[in-house]
Enzyme design. Structure first.
Site, PDB file in Angstrom:
ATOM      1  N   GLU A 100       0.744  -1.115   0.246  1.00  0.00           N
ATOM      2  CA  GLU A 100       0.066   0.203  -0.017  1.00  0.00           C
ATOM      3  C   GLU A 100       0.871   1.078  -0.289  1.00  0.00           C
ATOM      4  O   GLU A 100       1.797   1.347   0.463  1.00  0.00           O
ATOM      5  CB  GLU A 100      -1.061   0.563   1.093  1.00  0.00           C
ATOM      6  CG  GLU A 100      -1.686   1.401   1.111  1.00  0.00           C
ATOM      7  CD  GLU A 100      -3.182   1.804   0.343  1.00  0.00           C
ATOM      8  OE1 GLU A 100      -2.354   3.052   0.038  1.00  0.00           O
ATOM      9  OE2 GLU A 100      -3.272   0.731   0.100  1.00  0.00           O
ATOM     10  N   ASP A 150      -9.078   1.755  -7.519  1.00  0.00           N
ATOM     11  CA  ASP A 150      -9.519   2.927  -7.933  1.00  0.00           C
ATOM     12  C   ASP A 150     -10.047   2.950  -9.450  1.00  0.00           C
ATOM     13  O   ASP A 150      -9.411   2.602 -10.614  1.00  0.00           O
ATOM     14  CB  ASP A 150      -8.551   4.334  -8.444  1.00  0.00           C
ATOM     15  CG  ASP A 150      -8.715   5.178  -8.829  1.00  0.00           C
ATOM     16  OD1 ASP A 150     -10.459   6.277  -9.619  1.00  0.00           O
ATOM     17  OD2 ASP A 150      -8.271   6.514  -8.078  1.00  0.00           O
ATOM     18  N   ASP A 186     -16.666  -2.425  -7.709  1.00  0.00           N
ATOM     19  CA  ASP A 186     -18.533  -1.899  -7.631  1.00  0.00           C
ATOM     20  C   ASP A 186     -18.910  -1.119  -8.359  1.00  0.00           C
ATOM     21  O   ASP A 186     -19.560  -0.466  -8.556  1.00  0.00           O
ATOM     22  CB  ASP A 186     -18.846  -1.228  -6.036  1.00  0.00           C
ATOM     23  CG  ASP A 186     -17.602  -0.601  -5.566  1.00  0.00           C
ATOM     24  OD1 ASP A 186     -16.991   0.060  -6.522  1.00  0.00           O
ATOM     25  OD2 ASP A 186     -18.398   0.498  -5.039  1.00  0.00           O
TER      26      ASP A 186
END
Length: 245
Positions: A100, A150, A186
């Protein structure tokens, strides 16, 4: 010859052949510094020596990293790390590593790992593409996870999406034969993009048996964000591709 250009937190690596021809390279993102809470700062100080891995241009030896041999699950972009911690807690027989670029997320993940008493989780705070290139041995990963990256939902930004042919090939080399690349998003348009890229990528097989998507596996925790989306009628698409060659 190679050049590095940085703009608005992005890094683009470009490489040229001897005759000056441009060779397209993968765009990734540089480390984003943020303000850590006191708890995150303390977790970084207390746990980095045992759970943190510093970037170095040297291949990792997983047996040395974890002091044991076990399947290795690598997650790219784990956010604040809650689901990664839960997965590591629920599967003590596996070794987990998360990459990350957002340091508060790394701190939060280490806080959760410390509270859970985990010994099978490691974290890195660095650009994922560089880590793959310089530190991940070929054919050594059992699973690579990419959850809710993203979506870059505007059409003109689709080229910034991390799932691209070069990215798929980079991951394939690091997976074991039969190893799994698990994606979730999503955004339906991004899910369609992921399927299009992965179906065209050599050396992969979609594991779905009814259409391109699978139901959320039990080993991928349901996030609060995702649960809220379900209540609002939002969809989530999971895909698993296995390395075949």
């Amino acid at each position: 010859m190679s050049e590095v250009s940085k703009k608005s937190g992005e890094v683009t690596l470009t490489e040229f052949t001897e005759d000056g021809k441009l060779v397209r390279k993968i765009r990734s993102f540089v480390r984003r510094e943020g303000r850590l809470t006191k708890g995150q700062e303390n977790a970084m100080e207390n746990n980095w020596p045992t759970m943190g891995i510093d970037f170095a241009k040297q291949m990792l030896d997983w047996k040395e990293v974890y002091n044991r041999e076990a399947p290795v699950v690598l997650e790219i972009g784990f956010g604040m790390g809650a689901s990664l911690v839960e997965m590591a807690k629920n599967a003590p027989e596996k070794n987990f590593i998360g990459i990350e670029v957002h340091s508060p997320g790394v701190g939060a993940c280490l806080m959760g790992a410390e509270e859970a008493g985990l010994t099978n989780l490691r974290v890195m705070c660095h650009d994922g593409v560089e880590v793959f290139e310089h530190m991940i041995p070929d054919g050594s990963l059992d699973t690579v996870q990419l959850f809710f990256p993203d979506p870059w939902h505007k059409a003109r930004h689709h080229k910034r999406r991390i799932v691209q042919p070069e990215f798929a090939e980079m991951l394939r080399k690091k997976l074991k034969i039969g190893g799994i690349f698990h994606m979730a998003t999503d955004w339906e348009n991004y899910a369609e993009h992921m399927v299009e890229v992965m179906d065209a990528a050599p050396g992969y097989r979609n594991t779905a048996t009814d259409g391109p998507y699978i139901d959320r596996p039990e080993d991928r925790p349901l996030t609060k964000f995702e649960a809220r989306g379900h209540r609002l009628g939002h969809g989530v698409w999971d895909m698993k591709y296995a390395r075949t060659e």
